[in-house]
Scaffold this motif. Structure first.
Motif, PDB file in Angstrom:
ATOM      1  N   VAL A 178       0.866  -1.185   0.000  1.00  9.28           N
ATOM      2  CA  VAL A 178       0.000   0.000   0.000  1.00  9.28           C
ATOM      3  C   VAL A 178       0.898   1.228   0.000  1.00  9.28           C
ATOM      4  N   THR A 195      -6.209   6.265   2.001  1.00  3.92           N
ATOM      5  CA  THR A 195      -7.093   7.025   2.897  1.00  3.92           C
ATOM      6  C   THR A 195      -7.474   6.203   4.128  1.00  3.92           C
ATOM      7  N   LEU A 196      -6.918   4.994   4.251  1.00  4.04           N
ATOM      8  CA  LEU A 196      -7.172   4.105   5.397  1.00  4.04           C
ATOM      9  C   LEU A 196      -8.651   3.721   5.478  1.00  4.04           C
ATOM     10  N   CYS A 197      -9.271   3.565   4.272  1.00  2.77           N
ATOM     11  CA  CYS A 197     -10.716   3.309   4.210  1.00  2.77           C
ATOM     12  C   CYS A 197     -11.071   1.859   4.486  1.00  2.77           C
ATOM     13  N   ASP A 199     -11.155  -0.765   2.467  1.00  4.09           N
ATOM     14  CA  ASP A 199     -11.848  -1.527   1.417  1.00  4.09           C
ATOM     15  C   ASP A 199     -10.911  -2.296   0.482  1.00  4.09           C
ATOM     16  N   CYS A 200      -9.699  -2.586   0.919  1.00  2.00           N
ATOM     17  CA  CYS A 200      -8.712  -3.237   0.038  1.00  2.00           C
ATOM     18  C   CYS A 200      -9.273  -4.492  -0.642  1.00  2.00           C
ATOM     19  N   CYS A 204      -9.266  -1.281  -4.555  1.00  2.00           N
ATOM     20  CA  CYS A 204      -8.949   0.068  -4.048  1.00  2.00           C
ATOM     21  C   CYS A 204      -9.427   1.137  -5.031  1.00  2.00           C
ATOM     22  N   ALA A 208      -4.344   3.559  -4.217  1.00  6.05           N
ATOM     23  CA  ALA A 208      -3.202   3.509  -3.301  1.00  6.05           C
ATOM     24  C   ALA A 208      -2.641   2.099  -3.141  1.00  6.05           C
ATOM     25  N   LYS A 209      -3.425   1.074  -3.492  1.00  5.83           N
ATOM     26  CA  LYS A 209      -2.903  -0.296  -3.339  1.00  5.83           C
ATOM     27  C   LYS A 209      -1.991  -0.589  -4.525  1.00  5.83           C
ATOM     28  N   GLY A 330      -8.224   2.014   8.764  1.00 11.98           N
ATOM     29  CA  GLY A 330      -6.892   1.471   8.442  1.00 11.98           C
ATOM     30  C   GLY A 330      -6.968   0.558   7.237  1.00 11.98           C
TER      31      GLY A 330
HETATM   32  S1  SF4 Z   1      -5.174   0.695   0.041  1.00 13.66           S
HETATM   33 FE1  SF4 Z   1      -6.976  -0.147   1.062  1.00 13.66          FE
HETATM   34  S2  SF4 Z   1      -7.292   1.197   2.833  1.00 13.66           S
HETATM   35 FE2  SF4 Z   1      -5.898   2.283   1.470  1.00 13.66          FE
HETATM   36  S3  SF4 Z   1      -7.226   3.568   0.222  1.00 13.66           S
HETATM   37 FE3  SF4 Z   1      -6.950   1.643  -0.910  1.00 13.66          FE
HETATM   38  S4  SF4 Z   1      -8.689   0.371  -0.317  1.00 13.66           S
HETATM   39 FE4  SF4 Z   1      -8.555   2.060   1.195  1.00 13.66          FE
END
Ligand code: SF4
Ligand SMILES: Cc1cc2nc3c(=O)[nH]c(=O)nc-3n(C[C@H](O)[C@H](O)[C@H](O)COP(=O)(O)OP(=O)(O)OC[C@H]3O[C@@H](n4cnc5c(N)ncnc54)[C@H](O)[C@@H]3O)c2cc1C
Length: 553
Positions: A178, A195-197, A199-200, A204, A208-209, A330
């Motif tokens: 990430v 964004t620590l949402c 939902d990985c 994403c 960000a992943k 997270g």
């Molecule tokens: S990597 Fe995971 S926690 Fe971070 S923004 Fe993407 S889906 Fe959300």
């Protein structure tokens, strides 16, 4: 506007130097490295390309991404992101889409205990030629695993800390692929900060992943690889001096079967996909090892829950844009309790805390009420899962070891996993005992499976299928050699020139940790050998240092 990686099928040429089948970790590495080596590369993927922002955010969207396959039963689109194989003994979940499992996984990137590679299941060269370390180094450079620096601020991490009292072993932040900071990655792709949402595992939507679709595949495209989606490969055929790859549109009502030729074919369709393609090819006369389909492992992989604990855990994703604003969730996995067993590798396990994606949130009260396990779940229906009792729901992912005695077979043309009595593998008892203790430590109750009352819940499920085309010294012990070349028959070390398997299928045993980094490292290692054997050369310099390369946004 995000630049698409794939091309329409009409753009496919009749022949390439290299055809890569599948686009997960193994396929991404092969496409990137061989296009960098100047090869004309074609990638064929059965799933769709899903751009950032188009991953399922709500339940109806998630439902459209589910494909269920079991015996005579099948439902859902053949290009749905979640491919559930419901088996007679064990269920398997794999990803389907340009980027493979990386699109929907939790991104935990670990290297196994050294004792795993000391096992005689591996060809000796894996442990001796030094290229495995290089493979891990290259995998890390591209996928960039990182530990979230402020993990202890997350309630789910603190709850894991409470649970860890049961083992006398505190948790550590888990390395995940990430980007916690905004960046332009080594493939030249601009990525937003996480964004620590949480939902990985539904994909994403922030970008960000560090998926294969964000890393190896754009790198391959920048070096000339051509990618085609929604096409399913059925089998490969040996020609004089090369291979023919047979495929058809993935959706049933698509067009006619077609084929493409190449000197070199890399099967990277995952444990289930690559094994299935080789089993079909063998039915049509291709000589292969009798070990094909054997050494299937579920990697001692389990998902389980604890309910009714004292602390708020906050482990349901909120998505992007957030459906709920409260404490930060997270990334899907932030922490893990490492429990190595110095005397017996197979008893080692890693317990990770996990987050369920926001799109499944509406289902959670239903799951837990139907099991009758949580009276207060009704309250969650009213308050939403973010405030009621389900905000105290712990999700645990555990990885450990099994005996890799499962077998993949073709029955009436479709792949089946056979593993009688797999549920009695000692690993499941050990994990049950450990999670019961963890649940007690947080003041909650261990829920092995909210679907336990259904047919689906009575069997183990894995998201880490390994094996089927396992490595070996020769055709008597494996399907491929340590370079991932396919053995040409049932005995000896002769290989089929130009036919490789390059994904989780080649791993001949459980590895006791999440497999993405090892699959990537083994693929990187195989590409070094392939380049040496064919007098090819490639560099691995990041694209962002190439002044002439456009940054993909
Ligand atoms: S990597 Fe995971 S926690 Fe971070 S923004 Fe993407 S889906 Fe959300
Ligand atoms: C929900 C979930 C969470 C996970 N979390 C983690 C984690 O945190 N860390 C970790 O290390 N691992 C995790 N995994 C497992 C990890 O994602 C897989 O081990 C990994 O993706 C396997 O890589 P691969 O290259 O072997 O195959 P895959 O990534 O499965 O790629 C194979 C590709 O081939 C395509 N394909 C299959 N058959 C055909 C065909 N006939 N023709 C054309 N294309 C085909 C598939 O659609 C797929 O895109 C998770 C998996 C899931 C499902």
């Amino acid at each position: 506007m995000q630049q698409l990686l794939s091309l329409p099928q009409e753009a496919m040429k009749p022949a390439y130097d290299v055809v890569v089948v599948g686009s997960g970790y193994g396929g991404g590495v092969a496409a990137s490295r061989l296009s960098r080596a100047g090869q004309r590369v074609c990638v064929i993927e059965r799933g769709r390309e899903v751009p950032t922002g188009a991953f399922p955010a709500r339940l109806p969207e998630l439902r459209r991404e589910l494909q269920l396959n079991g015996g005579k039963m099948r439902s859902g689109s053949r290009t749905g992101l979640y491919d559930f194989r419901l088996g007679a003994d064990i269920h398997v979940l794999v990803g389907c889409g340009l980027g493979g499992g990386s699109l929907i996984n939790a991104g935990v990137a670990l290297r196994p205990d050294d004792r795993v590679f000391a096992d005689s299941a591996w060809p000796e060269a894996i442990g001796t030629d030094g290229l495995l370390d290089l493979g891990y180094e290259r995998a890390r450079t591209m996928l960039r695993p990182a530990r979230y620096g402020d993990a202890a601020s997350l309630s789910k991490y603190r709850s894991l800390q409470t649970a860890s009292a049961a083992f006398g072993q505190p948790p550590v932040p888990a390395p995940v692929v990430v980007s916690f900071e905004e960046t332009v990655n080594p493939a030249g792709v601009a990525q937003a900060a996480c964004t620590l949402c949480g939902d990985c595992c539904s994909g994403c939507n922030v970008g960000a992943k560090n998926t294969v679709a964000m890393t190896y595949l754009p790198d391959a495209k920048a070096h000339g690889a051509e990618m085609f989606t929604a096409l399913t490969v059925s089998h490969v055929e040996k020609l004089s001096g090369g291979w023919r790859v047979h495929f058809a549109p993935s959706e049933e009502k698509g067009g006619a079967p077609s084929h493409v030729d190449a000197k070199t074919v890399l099967l990277a369709a995952g444990t289930l996909g690559s094994t299935e393609i080789l089993l079909r090819s063998r039915e049509r006369g291709l000589k292969l090892s009798d070990r094909l389909g054997e050494r299937f492992s579920a990697n001692g992989d389990i998902i389980a829950f604890a309910l009714g604990g004292r602390e708020r855990v906050n482990a349901v994703g909120v998505g992007e844009p957030p459906k709920f604003t409260g404490d930060t969730v997270g990334a899907c996995v932030a922490g893990q309790i490492e429990l190595p067993d110095a005397g017996d590798l197979d008893r080692s396990m890693i317990i990770q805390e996990g987050v369920l994606p926001s799109a499944v949130a509406p289902l959670l009260p239903v799951f837990f009420i139907s099991g009758g396990r949580l009276l207060g779940a009704a309250q969650s229906l009213i308050k939403g899962v973010y405030e009621g009792p389900l905000s105290h729901l712990h999700t645990f992912f555990v990885v450990s070891h099994d005996d890799a005695c499962g077998r993949l077979t073709l029955e009436k043309g479709s792949l089946q996993v056979q593993w009688p009595n797999v549920a009695e593998q000692p690993v499941y008892t050990r994990v049950d005992e450990a999670l019961t203790k963890a649940a007690e430590a947080v003041g909650g109750r261990y829920i092995k499976n909210p679907l336990a009352g259904t047919n689906m819940g009575t069997k183990p499920t894995t998201a880490h299928p390994l094996g089927g085309c396992g490595m070996g010294e020769d055709a008597g012990s494996g399907v491929v050699n340590h370079k991932c070349q396919t053995f040409a028959g049932t005995r000896g070390e002769d290989v089929h020139a130009g036919l490789y398997v390059c994904d989780g299928a080649v791993i001949p045993r459980s590895i006791g940790c999440n497999p993405l980094l090892t699959i990537t490292a083994l693929a990187e290692r195989a590409m070094v050998h392939l380049a040496r054997d064919h007098n090819l050369g490639f560099d691995t310099a990041p694209i962002r240092n190439h002044a002439d390369q456009e940054v993909v946004t």
